[in-house]
Design a protein around this motif. Sequence first.
Motif, mmCIF file in Angstrom:
data_model
loop_
_atom_site.group_PDB
_atom_site.id
_atom_site.type_symbol
_atom_site.label_atom_id
_atom_site.label_comp_id
_atom_site.label_asym_id
_atom_site.label_seq_id
_atom_site.Cartn_x
_atom_site.Cartn_y
_atom_site.Cartn_z
ATOM 1 N N HIS A 1 0.828 -1.207 0.000
ATOM 2 C CA HIS A 1 0.000 0.000 0.000
ATOM 3 C C HIS A 1 0.868 1.266 0.000
ATOM 4 O O HIS A 1 0.444 2.300 -0.540
ATOM 5 C CB HIS A 1 -0.927 -0.008 1.204
ATOM 6 C CG HIS A 1 -2.005 -1.039 1.132
ATOM 7 N ND1 HIS A 1 -2.985 -1.028 0.153
ATOM 8 C CD2 HIS A 1 -2.265 -2.137 1.892
ATOM 9 C CE1 HIS A 1 -3.787 -2.054 0.313
ATOM 10 N NE2 HIS A 1 -3.377 -2.748 1.357
ATOM 11 N N SER B 1 -6.449 7.894 -3.308
ATOM 12 C CA SER B 1 -6.253 6.689 -2.500
ATOM 13 C C SER B 1 -7.408 6.426 -1.549
ATOM 14 O O SER B 1 -7.771 5.276 -1.305
ATOM 15 C CB SER B 1 -4.938 6.796 -1.712
ATOM 16 O OG SER B 1 -3.847 6.966 -2.586
ATOM 17 N N ALA C 1 -10.071 4.765 -3.397
ATOM 18 C CA ALA C 1 -9.662 3.396 -3.730
ATOM 19 C C ALA C 1 -9.826 2.478 -2.519
ATOM 20 O O ALA C 1 -10.292 1.335 -2.658
ATOM 21 C CB ALA C 1 -8.212 3.389 -4.203
ATOM 22 N N PHE C 2 -9.451 2.966 -1.331
ATOM 23 C CA PHE C 2 -9.625 2.153 -0.123
ATOM 24 C C PHE C 2 -11.102 1.816 0.094
ATOM 25 O O PHE C 2 -11.459 0.680 0.417
ATOM 26 C CB PHE C 2 -9.083 2.900 1.085
ATOM 27 C CG PHE C 2 -7.583 2.988 1.140
ATOM 28 C CD1 PHE C 2 -6.805 2.325 0.207
ATOM 29 C CD2 PHE C 2 -6.952 3.740 2.115
ATOM 30 C CE1 PHE C 2 -5.416 2.408 0.247
ATOM 31 C CE2 PHE C 2 -5.572 3.819 2.167
ATOM 32 C CZ PHE C 2 -4.799 3.159 1.232
ATOM 33 N N GLU D 1 -12.218 -0.767 -2.499
ATOM 34 C CA GLU D 1 -11.650 -2.100 -2.261
ATOM 35 C C GLU D 1 -12.355 -2.794 -1.094
ATOM 36 O O GLU D 1 -12.796 -3.944 -1.212
ATOM 37 C CB GLU D 1 -10.153 -1.977 -1.971
ATOM 38 C CG GLU D 1 -9.322 -1.555 -3.170
ATOM 39 C CD GLU D 1 -7.927 -1.114 -2.785
ATOM 40 O OE1 GLU D 1 -7.169 -0.712 -3.685
ATOM 41 O OE2 GLU D 1 -7.593 -1.158 -1.580
ATOM 42 N N SER E 1 -16.030 -3.545 -1.952
ATOM 43 C CA SER E 1 -16.191 -4.706 -2.826
ATOM 44 C C SER E 1 -16.024 -6.002 -2.035
ATOM 45 O O SER E 1 -16.753 -6.981 -2.257
ATOM 46 C CB SER E 1 -15.170 -4.657 -3.965
ATOM 47 O OG SER E 1 -15.381 -3.516 -4.773
ATOM 48 N N MET E 2 -15.088 -6.006 -1.119
ATOM 49 C CA MET E 2 -14.911 -7.184 -0.266
ATOM 50 C C MET E 2 -16.132 -7.403 0.623
ATOM 51 O O MET E 2 -16.542 -8.540 0.867
ATOM 52 C CB MET E 2 -13.658 -7.035 0.589
ATOM 53 C CG MET E 2 -12.368 -6.969 -0.199
ATOM 54 S SD MET E 2 -10.922 -6.809 0.859
ATOM 55 C CE MET E 2 -10.882 -8.420 1.619
ATOM 56 N N ARG F 1 -3.341 -0.160 5.579
ATOM 57 C CA ARG F 1 -3.671 0.978 4.723
ATOM 58 C C ARG F 1 -3.426 2.297 5.439
ATOM 59 O O ARG F 1 -2.868 3.240 4.860
ATOM 60 C CB ARG F 1 -5.133 0.873 4.276
ATOM 61 C CG ARG F 1 -5.387 -0.186 3.213
ATOM 62 C CD ARG F 1 -6.871 -0.346 2.917
ATOM 63 N NE ARG F 1 -7.120 -1.103 1.694
ATOM 64 C CZ ARG F 1 -7.096 -2.420 1.622
ATOM 65 N NH1 ARG F 1 -6.872 -3.130 2.725
ATOM 66 N NH2 ARG F 1 -7.317 -3.039 0.467
ATOM 67 N N GLY G 1 -16.053 2.230 3.540
ATOM 68 C CA GLY G 1 -15.956 0.946 2.858
ATOM 69 C C GLY G 1 -16.676 -0.157 3.614
ATOM 70 O O GLY G 1 -17.374 -0.983 3.018
#
Length: 377
Positions: free
Chosen positions: A163, A228, A231-232, A235, A238-239, A263, A336
């Motif tokens: 990362h 970023s 993006a975190f 990610e 999505s998980m 991260r 997220g």
Amino acid sequence: MDPLANVVVERNGAEARLRFIGRWTSEQAAAVEEEAGKLASEAEGAQRVLLDLSAVERLDTLGAWVLDRARASFEAGGQQAGFVGLDEPKRILLQEVAYHDFGQKTVARGSAVVDILSDVGSTVCGAGRDVVGGVSFLGSLVAAMGRMIVHPARFRITSVVFHLEAVGFRSVPIITLISFLVGCIVAQQGIFQLSKFGATPFVVDLTGILTLRELGVLLTSIMIAGRSGSAFTAEIGSMKMREEIDALRVMGLDPIEVLVVPRILALMLALPLLTFLANIAGLFGGGVVAWLYGNISQEVFLGRLRSAIAFNTFMVGIIKAPFMALVIGIIACIEGLAVKGSAESLGRQVTSSVVKSIFMVIVVDGLFAMFFASIKY
């Protein structure tokens, strides 16, 4: 050939028996709807309506829903209605596809002032919940780091390095380019305005102090929040959608340790370094414009810059960077983990992550500005 759906009406005083014949299925959809449209007139005037399905050869969900809709319409008109001649499969099917009337609900119109105040109150409550959630998440983060200190084998150095490359190394080109261009713009506008007062050399002081104390770290943090931070959120979101986070818990792993700590540590290490590069690029851009546009030689620019700034000028921006990185990382990971099971939710949380991160970066910058002003640093 399949027999068409049909209805035979038998009247007995105040009672009407509707005997349904044939196949009431989707293949006979046109006939089903046509016969269903006649039912209201066929049973008109009857106090009790019996829907006899003993002669129905085949019934699927479409036919069952149409028949139950007819029963509901009779009851809505004040008539007693019910099914007779049902075997167990037909009874179960009618129960599963039972008709429900979702009529348009009337919403009481309130005062516009009350609605505005209600929206404001909801927003304030939402902001309060975000603050409480952020503090709680920070506590979980600190606890996870404490466990890693006690058990160093749980620390994922490979993930941190990965990362760090994604956040830091790959961000260098865009960060330096943006900082260089902003430094050029600040110097050009400063020269344009200060030349009216014959104070063109002071553009060096303006560019140096503004870049080192504010612009370098602020531009870097905003760019990292948009690049970023989003993006975190995507990610981790999505998980969350693919239930990979639940799988981590099933395997006995803490998602905070596995996903969040690497991260945030990478962000806190990368942002001061990127801020330093942004400062250099901004000063270089200001120096180029001062030389080409303001006729300030490089020797004069460097000499005046050396006298205009001090070590504390440089450190103000560097000190802010880890705190801004912590805020960006916490918000990105919280958003997220808040993603639900749809792509719409993912997009909404990514947008929320970027907006909240940029807002909080500016708030943190303002708080530090007041703090450094109060201690005269």
